[in-house]
Design a protein around this motif. Sequence first.
Motif, PDB file in Angstrom:
ATOM      1  N   THR A  34     -41.329 -47.662  24.291  1.00 51.76           N
ATOM      2  CA  THR A  34     -41.541 -46.743  23.179  1.00 51.76           C
ATOM      3  C   THR A  34     -41.122 -45.325  23.570  1.00 51.76           C
ATOM      4  O   THR A  34     -40.470 -44.625  22.777  1.00 51.76           O
ATOM      5  N   ALA A  35     -41.464 -44.901  24.789  1.00 52.07           N
ATOM      6  CA  ALA A  35     -41.091 -43.556  25.257  1.00 52.07           C
ATOM      7  C   ALA A  35     -39.566 -43.416  25.330  1.00 52.07           C
ATOM      8  O   ALA A  35     -39.017 -42.384  24.951  1.00 52.07           O
ATOM      9  N   VAL A  36     -38.886 -44.471  25.785  1.00 52.66           N
ATOM     10  CA  VAL A  36     -37.421 -44.427  25.860  1.00 52.66           C
ATOM     11  C   VAL A  36     -36.824 -44.334  24.458  1.00 52.66           C
ATOM     12  O   VAL A  36     -35.885 -43.553  24.220  1.00 52.66           O
ATOM     13  N   GLU A  37     -37.363 -45.092  23.527  1.00 52.06           N
ATOM     14  CA  GLU A  37     -36.857 -45.040  22.151  1.00 52.06           C
ATOM     15  C   GLU A  37     -37.108 -43.669  21.524  1.00 52.06           C
ATOM     16  O   GLU A  37     -36.250 -43.130  20.817  1.00 52.06           O
ATOM     17  N   GLU A  38     -38.289 -43.085  21.789  1.00 56.70           N
ATOM     18  CA  GLU A  38     -38.578 -41.748  21.272  1.00 56.70           C
ATOM     19  C   GLU A  38     -37.634 -40.716  21.884  1.00 56.70           C
ATOM     20  O   GLU A  38     -37.147 -39.812  21.186  1.00 56.70           O
ATOM     21  N   ALA A  39     -37.358 -40.854  23.183  1.00 54.59           N
ATOM     22  CA  ALA A  39     -36.437 -39.937  23.848  1.00 54.59           C
ATOM     23  C   ALA A  39     -35.042 -40.064  23.241  1.00 54.59           C
ATOM     24  O   ALA A  39     -34.365 -39.047  23.005  1.00 54.59           O
ATOM     25  N   TYR A  40     -34.623 -41.275  22.973  1.00 55.20           N
ATOM     26  CA  TYR A  40     -33.304 -41.495  22.356  1.00 55.20           C
ATOM     27  C   TYR A  40     -33.257 -40.832  20.972  1.00 55.20           C
ATOM     28  O   TYR A  40     -32.288 -40.158  20.630  1.00 55.20           O
ATOM     29  N   THR A  41     -34.319 -41.010  20.191  1.00 53.90           N
ATOM     30  CA  THR A  41     -34.388 -40.399  18.867  1.00 53.90           C
ATOM     31  C   THR A  41     -34.350 -38.877  18.987  1.00 53.90           C
ATOM     32  O   THR A  41     -33.620 -38.201  18.241  1.00 53.90           O
ATOM     33  N   ASN A  42     -35.117 -38.330  19.925  1.00 51.81           N
ATOM     34  CA  ASN A  42     -35.136 -36.874  20.125  1.00 51.81           C
ATOM     35  C   ASN A  42     -33.767 -36.350  20.550  1.00 51.81           C
ATOM     36  O   ASN A  42     -33.336 -35.284  20.088  1.00 51.81           O
ATOM     37  N   VAL A  43     -33.088 -37.075  21.417  1.00 50.14           N
ATOM     38  CA  VAL A  43     -31.754 -36.646  21.858  1.00 50.14           C
ATOM     39  C   VAL A  43     -30.775 -36.677  20.686  1.00 50.14           C
ATOM     40  O   VAL A  43     -29.959 -35.771  20.517  1.00 50.14           O
ATOM     41  N   THR A  44     -30.874 -37.703  19.856  1.00 46.96           N
ATOM     42  CA  THR A  44     -29.999 -37.797  18.685  1.00 46.96           C
ATOM     43  C   THR A  44     -30.246 -36.632  17.735  1.00 46.96           C
ATOM     44  O   THR A  44     -29.298 -36.004  17.245  1.00 46.96           O
ATOM     45  N   VAL A  45     -31.510 -36.321  17.469  1.00 48.62           N
ATOM     46  CA  VAL A  45     -31.858 -35.192  16.593  1.00 48.62           C
ATOM     47  C   VAL A  45     -31.375 -33.889  17.220  1.00 48.62           C
ATOM     48  O   VAL A  45     -30.796 -33.032  16.535  1.00 48.62           O
ATOM     49  N   ALA A  46     -31.560 -33.728  18.508  1.00 52.92           N
ATOM     50  CA  ALA A  46     -31.138 -32.501  19.195  1.00 52.92           C
ATOM     51  C   ALA A  46     -29.621 -32.348  19.130  1.00 52.92           C
ATOM     52  O   ALA A  46     -29.112 -31.238  18.910  1.00 52.92           O
ATOM     53  N   ARG A  47     -28.891 -33.444  19.306  1.00 46.76           N
ATOM     54  CA  ARG A  47     -27.430 -33.397  19.229  1.00 46.76           C
ATOM     55  C   ARG A  47     -26.992 -32.922  17.836  1.00 46.76           C
ATOM     56  O   ARG A  47     -26.103 -32.088  17.702  1.00 46.76           O
ATOM     57  N   THR A  48     -27.641 -33.448  16.801  1.00 49.47           N
ATOM     58  CA  THR A  48     -27.323 -33.044  15.430  1.00 49.47           C
ATOM     59  C   THR A  48     -27.621 -31.562  15.231  1.00 49.47           C
ATOM     60  O   THR A  48     -26.817 -30.829  14.619  1.00 49.47           O
TER      61      THR A  48
END
Length: 197
Positions: A144-158
């Motif tokens: 779950t933490a890895v998936e949240e980190a991936y989501t956060n990185v995607t949002v940050a990239r945008t």
Amino acid sequence: MAEVCKRSKHDPSVTNGQMTARGGRHKALAKKFAGQLERYRQMELEYSQRNRERLERQYRIARPHATEDEVSDAIANNRVEQVFSKAVENSNHLGEARRVLDNVKERHDDIKKIEKTINELAQMFVEVSEMVNQQQEIIDSIDTAVEEAYTNVTVARTEVKSAIVSRQKSRKKLWCIVIFLIIIIIIVGLVLYFKLR
């Protein structure tokens, strides 16, 4: 374990990654368990064969001229011990009887060892299952933490891309304003220059 996997399929909080990981661990444990069961069956078969040979020897000691059918019938009907006990009671072959009695004790000890091994094996599988269940929660939280980190990185990239676009637009506006001011200053300068002349 299979029940946990079935419940997880209907749980919306469990992701595909978690399901795949659980499925892989479940398959590995099932394979390991099947191997241990096969090992147990092999041990049981070997013991059964040794036990049959021992019972046949005992029966042949008690009745040396018995036919194969008589021996098989006695083994199938659990009469070997009775026949052997009577033969030992009536026998003057004390040394041979002691040897056979020692064989019987040895086989009894073998049975106890196999029973102990089976109980230990069952306990090991229970412990492994408990360990897997305990570690499953940790693995799920990591997943779950890895998936949240991936989501956060995607949002940050945008957001970074949006910031770059905004910065470029603001630079264009700034240059437009600077050029406009320069033109106004030049016009004002020319107007003043021609007026004062």
